[in-house]
Design an enzyme around this catalytic site. Sequence first.
Site, short mmCIF file in Angstrom:
data_model
loop_
_atom_site.label_atom_id
_atom_site.label_comp_id
_atom_site.label_asym_id
_atom_site.label_seq_id
_atom_site.Cartn_x
_atom_site.Cartn_y
_atom_site.Cartn_z
N TYR A 18 1.02 -1.24 0.05
CA TYR A 18 0.11 -0.15 -0.14
C TYR A 18 0.73 1.34 -0.09
O TYR A 18 0.57 2.11 -0.94
CB TYR A 18 -0.96 -0.11 1.06
N GLU A 40 -11.48 6.01 5.39
CA GLU A 40 -10.76 6.98 6.33
C GLU A 40 -11.69 6.91 7.44
O GLU A 40 -11.48 7.25 8.47
CB GLU A 40 -10.48 8.35 5.82
N TRP A 48 -4.90 1.95 10.49
CA TRP A 48 -5.06 1.83 9.16
C TRP A 48 -4.89 0.35 8.58
O TRP A 48 -5.62 -0.02 7.55
CB TRP A 48 -4.17 2.76 8.47
#
Length: 191
Positions: A18, A40, A48
């Site tokens: 990522y 988000e 995350w």
Amino acid sequence: MQKHRCGWCLGDPLYEAYHDNEWGVPVYDDDTLFEFLILETFQAGLSWITILRKRENFRKAFDNFDYKKIAAYNDAKYDILLQNPGIIRNKLKIKATISNAQAFIKVQEEFGSFSKYIWEFTEGKPIHNTVKNYKEAPATTPLSDKISKDLKKRGFKFVGSTVIYAHMQATGMVNDHEMKCFRYAEIKNGI
């Protein structure tokens, strides 16, 4: 020779992929901007990596992040989402996803695209910061405060300044790669 990466992604192949391929790359298409906005908002209060590990489940559950479909979700679809163990089953975040899709479409109608609206805050160009260590990167800035306030005024939910700054980092509105990270220069140079 191993490439130097930002310290926050080290040790997890999913995180590193990522970081290497998506994080901080300027995003100008509405579909991807919406996907990151939704991810988000679900990330608020969580790590995350938790969201990344569930990303495909989110993609399936939310019709490939199709904001037009999501904007039309009814109570039955909401109930199905609440029962889905593959996503974060937070009632308020699921409701926010539906109302954010509706607000997203209104922004598109007003500005021509969500991208045009959001990128106007940086005059269409990424802000390249000088982060030496990822721990020094801010969680919010006066600009994320301003964007958050404007989004809330437009009916968006779960878009506090911290969520918005994370969105800005993810979508390349700001380049917060560590300066020694191989991606910092690549992104700064448009590679």
